[in-house]
Design an enzyme around this catalytic site. Sequence first.
Site, short mmCIF file in Angstrom:
data_model
loop_
_atom_site.label_atom_id
_atom_site.label_comp_id
_atom_site.label_asym_id
_atom_site.label_seq_id
_atom_site.Cartn_x
_atom_site.Cartn_y
_atom_site.Cartn_z
CE LYS A 52 130.32 103.57 10.19
NZ LYS A 52 129.19 102.77 9.71
CD GLN A 96 127.43 99.83 10.53
OE1 GLN A 96 127.57 101.03 10.72
NE2 GLN A 96 128.14 99.17 9.63
CG ASP A 119 124.82 105.73 5.75
OD1 ASP A 119 126.05 105.78 5.65
OD2 ASP A 119 124.21 104.93 6.46
N1 GUN Z 1 127.61 98.95 6.51
C1 GUN Z 1 128.72 98.91 5.70
N2 GUN Z 1 128.91 100.09 5.11
C2 GUN Z 1 127.92 100.90 5.52
C3 GUN Z 1 127.60 102.26 5.25
O1 GUN Z 1 128.25 102.97 4.49
N3 GUN Z 1 126.49 102.73 5.88
C4 GUN Z 1 125.75 101.99 6.72
N4 GUN Z 1 124.69 102.54 7.28
N5 GUN Z 1 126.02 100.73 6.99
C5 GUN Z 1 127.11 100.19 6.40
#
Ligand code: GUN
Length: 304
Positions: A52, A96, A119
């Site tokens: 990311k 995360q 998100d």
């Molecule tokens: N962990 C796995 N997928 C995601 C996601 O889409 N958002 C977040 N914040 N954590 C994750």
Amino acid sequence: MAILEGKRVSSEIKLQIIEEINILKKTTGKVPGLSVVIVGENEASKAYVKSKDRMASELGIKSNVIEFDENISSDKLIQKIIELNENDEVNGILIQLPLPKKFNTWEILDNINPDKDVDCLLPINLGMIFLNRTTIFPCTPAGILKILDFYNINVSGMNAVVVGRSFIVGKPIATMLTNKNATVTICHSKTKNLADHLRRANLLISAIGRPGFISEDMVKEGSILIDIGINYINKKDDVNEYCVESQIKKFDRKGYAITGDIHKKAYKKASYYTPVPGGVGPMTVTMLMYNTLQLFKKKQNLLK
Ligand code: GUN
């Protein structure tokens, strides 16, 4: 049987994002900002966060990764979120997941300012999807709709079957498809006669997490198969059974390979399918960047 190349769609969206950020930088003197918070030592999470961060920099988004030791208290973590809420340079905040077990996840997430919920997982933002009023969607469902759009696939009137009912994928994509006039069924681990539901699907979306679980006999001739499963394979027999050629070669080099939930033999019955890798996966991080840009534009009053 045509491949829905998420990787290609992702590349095109990334170019559009770069272009738009360049223009906005000139007109506003600012760039979108994304903060990603990671707690603890989950290796998969660390790899996701790294990708990311890398993509944000590539696209001209100001990215900031904040790492905490697993021992941090909930109060300290919340304090950090409040600080990010107040920071004008931060448009998107991502915590995360999963957080280490000692945390109450919602007690933490509920502190994110909904306007920075990149998100799209806070109640108000998920509720906006329900009401068909939203500007952003959770990243994986958003990526699926972008792929369908790119290939001019109109889901109106289709029987769509979603397998998986998570709040971040299954439930939102089911609602988003309903808003686009599909007739949607959500299946899950307690569904009886799963195959009967799947065989009626013109559009099948699978987020199960079991390699090759959906077999050829479970899918309808001419259907569209969207595979969200990312399953790691480390046994030679399983690789030969489940993985496509490029992944079998990867296994020989690296000792592991990935595959989706939908068995490769099912592809030949499909009109379209997303491969794993190279299908929905590449879209997820791209849509996070897209969402960061949308939140930035909203803040600058550049979105309706
Ligand atoms: N962990 C796995 N997928 C995601 C996601 O889409 N958002 C977040 N914040 N954590 C994750």
